[in-house]
Design a protein around this motif. Structure first.
Motif, mmCIF file in Angstrom:
data_model
loop_
_atom_site.group_PDB
_atom_site.id
_atom_site.type_symbol
_atom_site.label_atom_id
_atom_site.label_comp_id
_atom_site.label_asym_id
_atom_site.label_seq_id
_atom_site.Cartn_x
_atom_site.Cartn_y
_atom_site.Cartn_z
ATOM 1 N N THR A 53 36.521 39.539 34.213
ATOM 2 C CA THR A 53 37.172 39.085 35.438
ATOM 3 C C THR A 53 38.415 39.912 35.733
ATOM 4 N N SER A 54 39.165 40.234 34.695
ATOM 5 C CA SER A 54 40.380 41.024 34.886
ATOM 6 C C SER A 54 40.064 42.467 35.253
ATOM 7 N N ILE A 55 38.976 43.008 34.691
ATOM 8 C CA ILE A 55 38.582 44.374 35.037
ATOM 9 C C ILE A 55 38.304 44.480 36.533
ATOM 10 N N THR A 56 37.714 43.441 37.108
ATOM 11 C CA THR A 56 37.332 43.463 38.519
ATOM 12 C C THR A 56 38.363 42.791 39.417
ATOM 13 N N GLU A 57 39.509 42.397 38.848
ATOM 14 C CA GLU A 57 40.535 41.704 39.627
ATOM 15 C C GLU A 57 41.064 42.593 40.746
ATOM 16 N N MET A 58 41.184 42.025 41.962
ATOM 17 C CA MET A 58 41.660 42.786 43.108
ATOM 18 C C MET A 58 42.913 42.195 43.741
ATOM 19 N N SER A 59 43.418 41.076 43.237
ATOM 20 C CA SER A 59 44.659 40.468 43.733
ATOM 21 C C SER A 59 44.661 40.363 45.252
ATOM 22 N N HIS B 127 38.409 38.146 56.429
ATOM 23 C CA HIS B 127 36.958 38.305 56.235
ATOM 24 C C HIS B 127 36.667 39.332 55.131
ATOM 25 N N SER B 128 37.412 40.426 55.154
ATOM 26 C CA SER B 128 37.206 41.468 54.140
ATOM 27 C C SER B 128 37.596 40.961 52.757
ATOM 28 N N ALA B 129 38.659 40.176 52.695
ATOM 29 C CA ALA B 129 39.083 39.623 51.406
ATOM 30 C C ALA B 129 38.003 38.712 50.836
ATOM 31 N N TRP B 130 37.400 37.877 51.681
ATOM 32 C CA TRP B 130 36.335 36.985 51.205
ATOM 33 C C TRP B 130 35.130 37.790 50.738
ATOM 34 N N THR B 131 34.762 38.828 51.497
ATOM 35 C CA THR B 131 33.601 39.647 51.139
ATOM 36 C C THR B 131 33.816 40.344 49.801
ATOM 37 N N LEU B 132 34.990 40.931 49.623
ATOM 38 C CA LEU B 132 35.286 41.592 48.354
ATOM 39 C C LEU B 132 35.286 40.595 47.199
ATOM 40 N N SER B 133 35.812 39.412 47.432
ATOM 41 C CA SER B 133 35.820 38.381 46.390
ATOM 42 C C SER B 133 34.406 37.948 46.030
ATOM 43 N N MET B 134 33.555 37.798 47.044
ATOM 44 C CA MET B 134 32.168 37.398 46.791
ATOM 45 C C MET B 134 31.418 38.483 46.013
ATOM 46 N N ARG C 64 33.219 35.387 57.178
ATOM 47 C CA ARG C 64 31.942 36.081 57.337
ATOM 48 C C ARG C 64 32.001 37.431 56.628
ATOM 49 N N PHE C 65 30.832 38.025 56.462
ATOM 50 C CA PHE C 65 30.737 39.288 55.732
ATOM 51 C C PHE C 65 31.369 40.402 56.555
ATOM 52 N N SER C 66 32.322 41.098 55.952
ATOM 53 C CA SER C 66 32.977 42.222 56.609
ATOM 54 C C SER C 66 33.719 43.045 55.564
ATOM 55 N N LEU C 67 33.699 44.352 55.751
ATOM 56 C CA LEU C 67 34.443 45.261 54.866
ATOM 57 C C LEU C 67 35.382 46.151 55.671
ATOM 58 N N ALA C 68 35.765 45.667 56.861
ATOM 59 C CA ALA C 68 36.572 46.486 57.765
ATOM 60 C C ALA C 68 37.928 46.843 57.169
ATOM 61 N N SER C 69 38.508 45.957 56.386
ATOM 62 C CA SER C 69 39.871 46.186 55.887
ATOM 63 C C SER C 69 39.921 46.449 54.383
ATOM 64 N N TRP C 70 38.815 46.900 53.817
ATOM 65 C CA TRP C 70 38.781 47.028 52.368
ATOM 66 C C TRP C 70 39.788 48.052 51.851
ATOM 67 N N ARG C 71 40.018 49.114 52.612
ATOM 68 C CA ARG C 71 40.976 50.125 52.164
ATOM 69 C C ARG C 71 42.395 49.552 52.130
ATOM 70 N N THR C 72 42.753 48.802 53.160
ATOM 71 C CA THR C 72 44.094 48.215 53.225
ATOM 72 C C THR C 72 44.338 47.267 52.063
ATOM 73 N N LEU C 73 43.350 46.442 51.757
ATOM 74 C CA LEU C 73 43.505 45.455 50.694
ATOM 75 C C LEU C 73 43.533 46.108 49.313
ATOM 76 N N LEU C 74 42.633 47.059 49.096
ATOM 77 C CA LEU C 74 42.547 47.664 47.768
ATOM 78 C C LEU C 74 43.666 48.652 47.494
ATOM 79 N N SER C 75 44.332 49.156 48.541
ATOM 80 C CA SER C 75 45.454 50.063 48.298
ATOM 81 C C SER C 75 46.579 49.356 47.555
#
Length: 496
Positions: A60-66, A83-90, A201-212
């Protein structure tokens, strides 16, 4: 400015009250659950599940994205961000389930117990379920509102206790612990949508912003998991499941009494520090005031829990758990002292210094892991415990240096702040040891209960008395004692 600061302070105080209430419910429920499960199950059951649960926590910690912290730190998050946060979490939850299921046969072979295979698969399914939680709850934390945390914590922990105790009572099997964990995940997801019924809903539009933001916090979470739980994997390898059961229960009880006591304050301070991160004088003052309170809560609770462990374990758990007493005592003290290091993490995250926090955790791991391995190989479990205690002290020193760097609080100021607490705890320990050594009892019978009550009463009276005396001797400086005296004065002046 002062009105805004006052508003933030009131929201922090109110949030701390909600979180404190939540932790009180969680701690009491956890204590009740541990007592009941310890009576219904055997130590080997706890040791077996501890291996699988520790591995799950590491994955879980290896895949943790905060993701929640990333949403809090954004200036104006949009719906796409949530939406992107939920998708990444799922997707993360599914990844955890796949990794645990695929690695289960290898883990079972390493530890020589095929029962680990179904346990890891079921725990993986629970982790996948937890990834569906409502991301919009981060809105509450952005506004320093925390009542929802009380609802989530209470619902999840009560579900955990009810499910685990019910299964343990009926089946008397290690599956009770597993069922409780999965039930807790399910309750958290359901409660999150009951609090704020808004479907993502499923979306990855903001994945770069969140993962940065998340890349360094994720790495830090992994290192922290190894710092926090690698010892249980070592014990599981060098000792029997029964010994691991003693170690796991002792570790969890000490953690429950100390770290959980201070968690409500730590949770509120990340958004609070973030709000004043550009005002260094205010940030330094806020840090030292919160640090004073955190240590004044955590250290006496940890030391006190260690002092009462000897009569408490056979009284509430069972005499069969007596080998866990020295483990509880060692961990309760060091976990309490680590409250001194507790605020550096929210401070660093608020200031965007997540890489620095990762380097701190990595440095501690590089020292702790070799020492734990050497201690375990040479002296067994006692050597491993000693290694954890020594590296815990080192971690405190590192945290104090980081506080100086990030908040501008000198080492001497930090030491002066904590000195009354440390001296009072030493006085409390000496008094309790003396009373315990006399063997004094009020009446015949119920020796364990009398011993426990006597230790608690003497320890509490001596600790409070020592703090008051030190405060007077030091010239009544600013601090908890001054605030308590002012509060008493206001109550006395209030008309009937």
């Amino acid at each position: 400015m002062s009105q805004a600061a006052g508003g933030v302070g009131k929201r922090i105080a109110k949030g701390s009250m909600w979180l404190s209430a939540a932790r009180l419910v969680v701690n009491l429920s956890g204590m009740v659950s541990t007592v009941l499960l310890a009576r219904l199950l055997v130590p080997a059951d706890f040791g077996l599940v501890a291996i699988a649960a520790t591995l799950m926590q590491i994955v879980t910690s290896i895949t943790e994205m905060s993701l929640s912290q990333a949403l809090i730190r954004l200036d104006d998050p949009t719906d796409q961000d949530f939406h992107s946060a939920w998708t990444l979490s799922m997707l993360r939850g599914v990844t955890i389930a796949v990794v645990l299921s695929a690695s289960a046969p290898l883990v079972a072979h390493i530890y020589g117990d095929q029962r680990l295979v179904p346990i890891m698969i079921v725990l993986g399914c629970g982790a996948a379920l937890s990834g569906l939680a409502n991301p919009w709850l981060a809105v509450f934390q952005r506004k320093l509102v925390f009542w929802q945390e009380f609802v989530l914590s209470t619902a999840s922990k009560m579900t955990n206790v009810i499910v685990a105790v019910a299964v343990a009572w009926y089946f008397q099997s290690y599956w009770a612990i597993v069922a409780g964990i999965v039930g807790m995940y399910a309750a958290t997801v359901i409660a999150s949508y009951c609090i704020l019924p808004r479907l993502p809903r499923f979306s990855l539009a903001s994945w770069r912003t969140l993962l940065s933001f998340s890349v360094w916090t994720s790495a830090s979470q992994l290192v922290n998991a190894l710092n926090w739980r690698a010892d249980q994997l070592l014990v599981g390898k060098i000792a029997t499941p029964t010994v691991l059961g003693y170690y796991n229960v002792g570790f969890n009880l000490a953690n429950l009494a100390t770290r959980e006591t201070t968690l409500p304050l730590i949770q509120t301070l990340f958004p609070a520090f973030a709000a004043i991160k550009h005002d260094k004088p205010r940030l330094a003052a806020a840090y030292i005031r919160a640090d004073r309170l955190l240590v004044a809560l955590g250290v006496p609770v940890g030391v006190g829990f260690a002092l009462v462990a000897q009569p408490m374990v056979p009284l509430f758990l069972n005499p069969k758990w007596l080998p866990a007493v020295p483990i509880i005592q060692a961990f309760a003290v060091i976990f309490g002292l680590q409250g001194i290091a507790g605020l550096v993490t929210p401070l660093g995250m608020a200031m965007g210094q997540v890489r620095l926090l990762f380097m701190r955790d990595l440095q501690v791991l590089c020292i702790r892991l070799p020492l734990m391995i050497a201690g375990a190989v040479i002296w067994g479990v006692p050597g491993l415990v000693a290694a954890r205690v020594l590296t815990g002290l080192y971690q405190i020193a590192i945290a104090m240096l980081l506080a100086k760097r990030l908040a501008g609080v000198s080492l001497m100021r930090q030491l002066r702040t904590h000195l009354p607490t440390l001296i009072s705890c030493c006085a409390m320990a000496l008094a309790v040891w003396w009373v315990a050594g006399t063997g004094w009892r009020l009446f015949a019978g119920y020796d364990l209960a009398q011993d426990l009550v006597l230790r608690v009463m003497v320890g509490g009276i001596v600790y409070i008395g020592a703090r008051v005396i030190l405060w007077i001797v030091m010239g009544r400086p600013e601090g908890l004692e001054r605030e308590a005296a002012n509060m008493v004065g206001k109550l006395r002046r209030r008309p009937a």
